[in-house]
Write a protein that holds these residues in place. Structure first.
Motif, PDB file in Angstrom:
ATOM      1  N   TRP A   1       0.824  -1.208   0.000  1.00 15.09           N
ATOM      2  CA  TRP A   1       0.000   0.000   0.000  1.00 15.09           C
ATOM      3  C   TRP A   1       0.858   1.257   0.000  1.00 15.09           C
TER       4      TRP A   1
ATOM      5  N   ARG B   1       1.727   2.069  -3.536  1.00 16.41           N
ATOM      6  CA  ARG B   1       0.560   2.633  -4.242  1.00 16.41           C
ATOM      7  C   ARG B   1       0.327   4.084  -3.846  1.00 16.41           C
TER       8      ARG B   1
ATOM      9  N   LYS C   1      -4.033   4.942   7.661  1.00 14.42           N
ATOM     10  CA  LYS C   1      -4.277   3.562   7.225  1.00 14.42           C
ATOM     11  C   LYS C   1      -4.978   2.771   8.333  1.00 14.42           C
TER      12      LYS C   1
ATOM     13  N   PRO D   1      -6.157  -5.805  -1.157  1.00 16.82           N
ATOM     14  CA  PRO D   1      -4.684  -5.742  -1.129  1.00 16.82           C
ATOM     15  C   PRO D   1      -4.085  -6.719  -2.144  1.00 16.82           C
TER      16      PRO D   1
ATOM     17  N   GLU E   1      -0.782  -8.738   3.202  1.00 11.93           N
ATOM     18  CA  GLU E   1      -1.645  -7.578   3.438  1.00 11.93           C
ATOM     19  C   GLU E   1      -3.116  -7.991   3.415  1.00 11.93           C
TER      20      GLU E   1
END
Length: 175
Positions: free
Chosen positions: A50, A53, A78, A93, A98
């Motif tokens: 993440w 990203r 988060k 995910p 994740e």
């Protein structure tokens, strides 16, 4: 700690419960965000994480140039995202670890929701305890007035107060 504080007559129970809720939610978001960050770090911030990203989504964000407070803010965000169950339906995910973490966070979110609902029901019952506390305070004032008017010795006054305090604690534990 909070349970013993709720029995203290000088403490406002609703404010204490608000503090307790805030701490539980805030610390949960903190730990979830830290776990997500640790998982991404263990994977080397690859394309599956993440954090990687985020570099694609936030134009000015790069891992190399980010300060620790900014990274912590992202981790906390988060964590709250996980507790609020945001983004699980729109994008799962990419990495397995994740995904497992996301499922654990969903479970924790359900658990926290149940905890909060249970606490709210307990709060409704606590309003009855507040009435009990108010009655106890009035009783104590009456006993002190009674003891002052009759010039009772300190030992007798202490025994009277101790008796009524015992009765109050017994009633609090029963409810």
């Amino acid at each position: 700690f909070f349970r013993s504080m709720k029995l203290d007559l000088n403490v406002r129970v609703p404010w204490l419960q608000l503090l307790e809720f805030s701490l539980v939610i805030g610390l949960s978001a903190h730990w979830i965000g830290c776990f997500y960050y640790t998982i991404s770090r263990a994977q080397g911030f690859t394309e599956e994480t993440w954090v990687y990203r985020l570099e694609q989504i936030i134009p000015r964000f790069t891992m190399k140039d980010s300060s620790i407070p900014y990274l912590y803010l992202l981790c906390l965000s988060k964590g709250f995202e996980g507790l609020a169950n945001i983004s699980y339906l729109t994008r799962l995910p990419d990495s397995r670890i994740e995904m497992v973490m996301a499922m654990l966070v969903m479970f924790l979110s359900i658990y926290l929701s149940a905890y909060i609902l249970g606490s709210l029901f307990q709060y409704l019952l606590a309003s009855q305890q507040d009435a009990l506390s108010e009655g106890f305070k009035k009783t104590i004032k009456s006993v002190e007035t009674f003891a002052d008017e009759r010039n009772l010795p300190f030992a007798v006054r202490a025994k009277l107060l101790q008796h009524f305090e015992f009765q109050y604690r017994k009633a609090m534990q029963a409810s």
